[in-house]
Write a protein that holds these residues in place. Structure first.
Motif, mmCIF file in Angstrom:
data_model
loop_
_atom_site.group_PDB
_atom_site.id
_atom_site.type_symbol
_atom_site.label_atom_id
_atom_site.label_comp_id
_atom_site.label_asym_id
_atom_site.label_seq_id
_atom_site.Cartn_x
_atom_site.Cartn_y
_atom_site.Cartn_z
ATOM 1 N N SER A 162 0.826 -1.223 0.000
ATOM 2 C CA SER A 162 0.000 0.000 0.000
ATOM 3 C C SER A 162 0.852 1.261 0.000
ATOM 4 O O SER A 162 0.354 2.348 -0.330
ATOM 5 C CB SER A 162 -0.929 0.004 1.218
ATOM 6 O OG SER A 162 -0.198 0.248 2.421
ATOM 7 N N LEU A 163 2.135 1.132 0.361
ATOM 8 C CA LEU A 163 3.037 2.285 0.343
ATOM 9 C C LEU A 163 3.537 2.605 -1.063
ATOM 10 O O LEU A 163 4.073 3.693 -1.295
ATOM 11 C CB LEU A 163 4.240 2.034 1.259
ATOM 12 C CG LEU A 163 3.962 1.941 2.763
ATOM 13 C CD1 LEU A 163 5.251 1.626 3.513
ATOM 14 C CD2 LEU A 163 3.354 3.235 3.284
ATOM 15 N N LEU A 164 3.396 1.644 -1.974
ATOM 16 C CA LEU A 164 3.831 1.890 -3.350
ATOM 17 C C LEU A 164 2.910 2.901 -4.021
ATOM 18 O O LEU A 164 1.705 2.903 -3.773
ATOM 19 C CB LEU A 164 3.802 0.588 -4.155
ATOM 20 C CG LEU A 164 4.853 -0.461 -3.835
ATOM 21 C CD1 LEU A 164 4.502 -1.785 -4.518
ATOM 22 C CD2 LEU A 164 6.228 0.003 -4.274
ATOM 23 N N PRO A 165 3.456 3.762 -4.879
ATOM 24 C CA PRO A 165 2.590 4.631 -5.686
ATOM 25 C C PRO A 165 1.608 3.770 -6.475
ATOM 26 O O PRO A 165 1.906 2.620 -6.823
ATOM 27 C CB PRO A 165 3.577 5.345 -6.617
ATOM 28 C CG PRO A 165 4.890 5.264 -5.927
ATOM 29 C CD PRO A 165 4.878 3.970 -5.175
ATOM 30 N N GLU A 166 0.465 4.313 -6.788
ATOM 31 C CA GLU A 166 -0.595 3.537 -7.432
ATOM 32 C C GLU A 166 -0.117 2.848 -8.712
ATOM 33 O O GLU A 166 -0.458 1.693 -8.974
ATOM 34 C CB GLU A 166 -1.778 4.462 -7.740
ATOM 35 C CG GLU A 166 -3.017 3.730 -8.183
ATOM 36 C CD GLU A 166 -4.220 4.660 -8.330
ATOM 37 O OE1 GLU A 166 -5.287 4.163 -8.738
ATOM 38 O OE2 GLU A 166 -4.072 5.870 -8.042
#
Length: 446
Positions: free
Chosen positions: A402-406
């Motif tokens: 969830s910390l990754l950019p979309e």
């Protein structure tokens, strides 16, 4: 190679040929390339990426962004000087609408993007990613990849990552920034894949410039531009687009002179000693009366820097024009400034910079920290992404993803694609963002 092909305005996905004579002079295609790079998120992140001095708190030290802007300015001048002479030599290009500023616009856009694929923490960032796979925890992925895919990782290359950023498609964004093929050609300093590694003196064999993930588009670009093959075998290696020599020269000029200037301003290089070397580079053009009127270190260095850059621009342009035919034939095998009349002075300055700046304790300490940070980020994200793909994701893995950019949360199908996707994400981080993310993942920042 011929100039009409090399100046192609084609963009990814084009179904009709773009003709120079039909271009809107107020919104020229090659100038659109510059705009697309400068407004991109990837370019913006360069404002907090190391050029020489990592995480410097001073106002006057260059980042990758200020360096790229300066290289672009020098490349534009080089392109215009060369373009003017080429149009006199090839009048048919004039008849088809080409102008000297076109050469400058292509070189400027390519130079603006030349560092866009570099990871945080300078060149040690590339090495840190490579070492993670070569001798770190990433070694476990070797059996899942073919030989060339593995080589892409253990020799992770900012130039190839830059091509990936500029051209990679995703849903709704086909062809990345969709730059003209002329600009992409000028961007590619090393138009070859990671294997085979050749111990030759040819400039193209110094590094590589395309990952396996971009090979199909790369071949479309080289075919459109008419780049000639470097060797007669089945491996992908091409001679450079001629304007790539100008982009390289602009980069060489800026890092040689301006990194040296940073070292003086930081006190890493003695002023009197340093000015002596700069004066040797400009002794034929210096106005000694004006020079001795300058009272501050900054003013003296700025004056000598401007003269030095001007001299080297003229020298690089002259060498290019004198060797233009051999460049088009793929017979010119080294950089423009390698054998120039200022070779001794340039080498002296670089030696001082290596000893006093690049190997200074300030730089080395932060590069060591960068190795640890990037290795940790690769470990955490690759583990979580692969666990998610294999339906073994823990709650922690889901939180990490969830910390990754979309745009990086889409799971790729093959191990190579997943690994490269994460490497591309981590390489996109600024120095400060990489440090902050490392702290958060390790519970050191709330």
């Amino acid at each position: 190679m011929n100039w009409e092909n090399l100046l192609s305005l084609k963009r990814f996905g084009d179904t009709e040929q773009r003709l120079r004579i039909n271009q809107d002079e107020t919104r020229l295609g090659f100038e659109v390339d510059f705009d697309r790079v400068i407004f991109s998120n990837s370019f913006r992140s360069l404002q907090d990426k190391t050029q020489v001095i990592p995480l410097s708190k001073t106002d006057f030290i260059h980042t990758r962004l200020t360096h790229s802007l300066e290289v672009s300015s020098v490349a534009r001048s080089l392109g215009r000087i060369v373009g003017k002479q080429l149009l006199e030599k090839y009048p048919d290009l004039k008849e088809k609408g080409y102008k000297s500023n076109d050469f400058g616009a292509i070189a400027a856009a390519a130079a603006l993007a030349h560092d866009i694929g570099n990871p945080p923490f300078g060149h040690s960032g590339e090495k840190a990613i490579g070492e993670y796979f070569k001798s770190g925890n990433g070694l476990k992925y070797k059996s899942e990849l073919n030989e060339k895919e593995w080589q892409d990782l253990i020799d992770f290359e900012g130039n190839a990552n830059g091509l990936k950023i500029l051209t990679e498609s995703r849903d709704g964004v086909e062809g990345g920034l969709r730059l003209s093929y002329a600009t992409l050609g000028a961007f590619m300093k090393y138009p070859k894949e990671s294997l085979p590694k050749k111990t030759s003196k040819h400039i193209v064999d110094k590094k590589f410039g395309v990952f396996q993930s971009e090979k199909t588009l790369f071949l479309d670009i080289t075919n459109e531009l008419g780049l000639t093959t470097l060797r007669n075998d089945d491996n992908i290696a091409y001679n450079r687009h001629p304007l790539a020599f100008l982009v390289e020269a602009a980069d060489d000029i800026c890092y040689t002179i301006i990194d040296f200037e940073d070292g003086i301003n930081l006190g890493l290089i003695n002023e009197d000693y340093a000015l002596e070397y700069l004066i040797k580079l400009v002794k034929q053009t210096i106005n000694t009366k004006k020079y001795y009127q300058l009272k501050t270190t900054n003013d003296r260095v700025s004056y000598l820097r401007a003269l030095a850059i001007g001299n080297l621009i003229q020298e690089a342009a002259t060498i290019f024009i004198n060797n233009e035919e051999s460049i088009l034939k793929g017979e010119y095998t080294h950089s423009l400034l390698d054998k120039c009349k200022y070779e001794v002075q340039i080498n002296d300055i670089i030696k001082i910079s290596v000893a006093n700046i690049y190997k200074s304790k300030l730089v080395v300490e932060k590069e060591i920290a960068g190795y640890h940070i990037l290795s940790n980020l690769l470990d955490v994200f690759l583990t979580s992404v692969n666990n998610m793909y294999n339906h073994r994701a823990s709650n922690y893995d889901k939180l990490v993803i969830s910390l990754l950019p979309e745009k990086h949360q889409t799971l790729q199908n093959t191990p190579y694609e997943r690994i490269m996707h994460i490497c591309n994400f981590i390489a996109s981080l600024s120095d400060s963002a990489a440090i902050l993310l490392h702290k958060k993942l390790n519970g050191l920042d709330f």
